[in-house]
Design a protein around this motif. Structure first.
Motif, PDB file in Angstrom:
ATOM      1  N   ARG A 199     -15.311   2.639  -2.358  1.00 17.68           N
ATOM      2  CA  ARG A 199     -14.675   1.866  -1.472  1.00 17.68           C
ATOM      3  C   ARG A 199     -14.911   2.555   0.026  1.00 17.68           C
ATOM      4  NH1 ARG A 199      -8.628   0.838  -4.092  1.00 17.68           N
ATOM      5  NH2 ARG A 199      -8.483   2.956  -3.342  1.00 17.68           N
ATOM      6  N   PRO A 200     -15.928   1.947   0.856  1.00 16.44           N
ATOM      7  CA  PRO A 200     -16.139   2.621   2.053  1.00 16.44           C
ATOM      8  C   PRO A 200     -15.073   2.447   3.040  1.00 16.44           C
ATOM      9  CG  PRO A 200     -17.967   0.867   1.705  1.00 16.44           C
ATOM     10  CD  PRO A 200     -16.921   1.073   0.559  1.00 16.44           C
ATOM     11  N   THR A 201     -15.089   3.010   4.364  1.00 13.19           N
ATOM     12  CA  THR A 201     -14.240   2.705   5.294  1.00 13.19           C
ATOM     13  C   THR A 201     -14.996   1.979   6.269  1.00 13.19           C
ATOM     14  OG1 THR A 201     -14.675   4.792   6.512  1.00 13.19           O
ATOM     15  CG2 THR A 201     -12.661   4.832   5.055  1.00 13.19           C
ATOM     16  N   PHE A 202     -14.990   1.897   7.678  1.00 13.56           N
ATOM     17  CA  PHE A 202     -15.814   1.440   8.652  1.00 13.56           C
ATOM     18  C   PHE A 202     -17.024   2.050   8.595  1.00 13.56           C
ATOM     19  CE2 PHE A 202     -11.713  -0.425  11.179  1.00 13.56           C
ATOM     20  CZ  PHE A 202     -11.637  -1.414  10.508  1.00 13.56           C
TER      21      PHE A 202
ATOM     22  N   PHE B 279      -6.013   5.947  17.216  1.00 15.57           N
ATOM     23  CA  PHE B 279      -5.952   5.711  15.817  1.00 15.57           C
ATOM     24  C   PHE B 279      -7.136   6.436  15.282  1.00 15.57           C
ATOM     25  CE2 PHE B 279      -6.620   3.327  11.933  1.00 15.57           C
ATOM     26  CZ  PHE B 279      -5.282   3.118  11.336  1.00 15.57           C
ATOM     27  N   PRO B 280      -6.756   7.302  14.274  1.00 17.89           N
ATOM     28  CA  PRO B 280      -7.859   7.935  13.480  1.00 17.89           C
ATOM     29  C   PRO B 280      -8.480   7.073  12.451  1.00 17.89           C
ATOM     30  CG  PRO B 280      -5.764   8.802  12.596  1.00 17.89           C
ATOM     31  CD  PRO B 280      -5.382   7.834  13.859  1.00 17.89           C
ATOM     32  N   MET B 281      -9.715   7.215  12.290  1.00 15.89           N
ATOM     33  CA  MET B 281     -10.693   6.457  11.464  1.00 15.89           C
ATOM     34  C   MET B 281     -11.704   7.339  10.938  1.00 15.89           C
ATOM     35  SD  MET B 281     -11.144   3.862   9.560  1.00 15.89           S
ATOM     36  CE  MET B 281      -9.941   2.821  10.020  1.00 15.89           C
ATOM     37  N   SER B 282     -11.906   7.393   9.418  1.00 14.52           N
ATOM     38  CA  SER B 282     -13.019   8.189   8.928  1.00 14.52           C
ATOM     39  C   SER B 282     -14.192   7.346   8.924  1.00 14.52           C
ATOM     40  CB  SER B 282     -12.683   8.813   7.554  1.00 14.52           C
ATOM     41  OG  SER B 282     -11.501   9.638   7.712  1.00 14.52           O
TER      42      SER B 282
ATOM     43  N   GLN C 275     -15.096  13.294   9.554  1.00 16.28           N
ATOM     44  CA  GLN C 275     -14.396  13.423  10.807  1.00 16.28           C
ATOM     45  C   GLN C 275     -13.620  12.212  10.785  1.00 16.28           C
ATOM     46  OE1 GLN C 275     -17.771  13.478  13.108  1.00 16.28           O
ATOM     47  NE2 GLN C 275     -17.319  15.206  13.907  1.00 16.28           N
ATOM     48  N   ALA C 276     -12.228  12.436  11.081  1.00 16.03           N
ATOM     49  CA  ALA C 276     -11.324  11.388  11.214  1.00 16.03           C
ATOM     50  C   ALA C 276     -11.299  11.118  12.786  1.00 16.03           C
ATOM     51  CB  ALA C 276      -9.755  11.354  10.715  1.00 16.03           C
ATOM     52  N   LEU C 277     -11.932  10.076  13.512  1.00 15.65           N
ATOM     53  CA  LEU C 277     -11.985  10.189  14.745  1.00 15.65           C
ATOM     54  C   LEU C 277     -11.398   8.983  15.504  1.00 15.65           C
ATOM     55  CD1 LEU C 277     -15.847  10.351  15.184  1.00 15.65           C
ATOM     56  CD2 LEU C 277     -14.289  12.287  15.528  1.00 15.65           C
TER      57      LEU C 277
ATOM     58  N   GLY D  93      -6.332   5.688   9.484  1.00 20.70           N
ATOM     59  CA  GLY D  93      -7.365   5.257   8.788  1.00 20.70           C
ATOM     60  C   GLY D  93      -8.044   6.279   8.230  1.00 20.70           C
ATOM     61  N   SER D  94      -7.850   7.670   8.302  1.00 18.83           N
ATOM     62  CA  SER D  94      -8.467   8.622   7.825  1.00 18.83           C
ATOM     63  C   SER D  94      -8.396   8.756   6.256  1.00 18.83           C
ATOM     64  CB  SER D  94      -8.047  10.140   8.444  1.00 18.83           C
ATOM     65  OG  SER D  94      -6.494  10.232   7.804  1.00 18.83           O
ATOM     66  N   VAL D  95      -9.760   9.438   5.547  1.00 24.74           N
ATOM     67  CA  VAL D  95      -9.567   9.521   4.299  1.00 24.74           C
ATOM     68  C   VAL D  95      -9.898  11.188   3.979  1.00 24.74           C
ATOM     69  CG1 VAL D  95     -11.162   9.025   2.326  1.00 24.74           C
ATOM     70  CG2 VAL D  95     -10.771   7.421   4.023  1.00 24.74           C
TER      71      VAL D  95
END
Length: 298
Positions: A141-144, A172-175, A206-208, A264-266
């Protein structure tokens, strides 16, 4: 390494292409599934079989799965949810009928069970169907995807105006993960039948935040780039004239849900321990693209 034949769905698309390329690079036997044989001739030239089939026509999938040992499935990202579920069921049924040993299913985007967001429900329904089918499988299940930044609704603003506009708050952190790295996990998963029945969330190393993404674009483009968050309601209104109100609502609903989660980090430690995949940072991904022309490398 399993030496059986691998069927790859969407072999000419943004998600399937890197799977085919990595399998061929590893010397594996590949059958590339496409609806248009002409678009897959470069794979044929590299030694892959080309199967012409349509997820909406189960009879074509029967022939495509014949003699196949392993399957990598990714479905077109679209918002006719009944059709999405039918595509998934057809692919699973064809694999089961052909006696496929193992399937890796890339859900192509986030999946959060037990929500009222229709897109998540539709993807989860395919996951449930696969896991109840008797076909051994792993679900990714991938993120963005980082490739979102190459889209015609984002890239021109970055290159021409120095603005990364996206519907997430600036802090907002997103991986974010690349399609290439996700494909590497799918290829690695083919050789892990011992993990059958498992589901893994896939994110980059990275959760950016949005502001951090803008800084990295600034370094690559050697110009000032800023991040501009788009409110989900504004995002929905902007999408509606292009894609219609239903699609706009469903896309915005996913964004609202993700924002509501607060993060949104993994955590990639578990999956890193299971699969030997080299992580790809956003900076690396940015450097292998020609942002002035929009061409891309791996």
């Amino acid at each position: 390494m399993h030496q059986g034949k691998v069927l790859v769905y969407g072999a000419t698309g943004a998600q399937g292409s890197p799977v085919v390329e990595q399998l061929l690079d590893a010397g594996r036997s590949v059958r590339a599934l496409t609806r248009d044989a002409g678009r897959a001739q470069h794979w044929a030239a590299r030694g892959a079989e080309v199967a012409v089939a349509d997820l909406g026509r189960p009879e074509t999938l029967e022939a495509a799965n014949e003699g196949v040992d392993l399957v990598v499935l990714q479905l077109p990202l679209q918002y006719d949810f009944a059709l999405h579920e039918a595509y998934g069921r057809n692919a699973v049924d064809a694999a089961r009928a052909a006696g496929v040993e193992f399937m890796v299913f890339n859900t192509s985007a986030h999946v959060f069970p037990d929500t009222d967001v229709h897109a998540y429900q539709a993807r989860q329904d395919v996951v449930d169907y696969l896991q109840a089918s008797g076909v051994a499988s792993i679900v990714l299940r991938p993120t963005f995807y980082m490739e979102i930044f190459l889209g015609p609704w984002i890239r021109p603003g970055i290159v021409e105006n120095g603005v990364v506009a996206f519907p997430l708050p600036a802090d907002f952190p997103m991986s974010w993960v690349s399609a290439w790295e996700t494909a590497a996990y799918a290829v690695a998963a083919l050789d892990r039948p011992d993990l059958a029945g498992r589901t893994f969330d896939i994110g980059g190393p990275q959760a950016l935040t949005g502001d951090e993404i803008a800084r990295q674009f600034s370094e690559i483009l050697q110009t000032s780039v800023s991040y501009v968050p788009i409110a989900p309601d504004d995002y929905e209104r902007a999408l509606a004239p292009v894609f219609g109100p239903t699609v706009a609502f469903e896309v915005a609903s996913q964004v609202r849900y993700i924002i509501g989660r607060g993060d949104g980090s993994v955590d990639m430690r578990e999956i890193a321990a299971e699969f030997s995949v080299e992580p790809a940072t956003l900076q690396h991904w940015l450097r292998i693209h020609d942002w002035r022309r929009g061409s891309a490398g791996p």
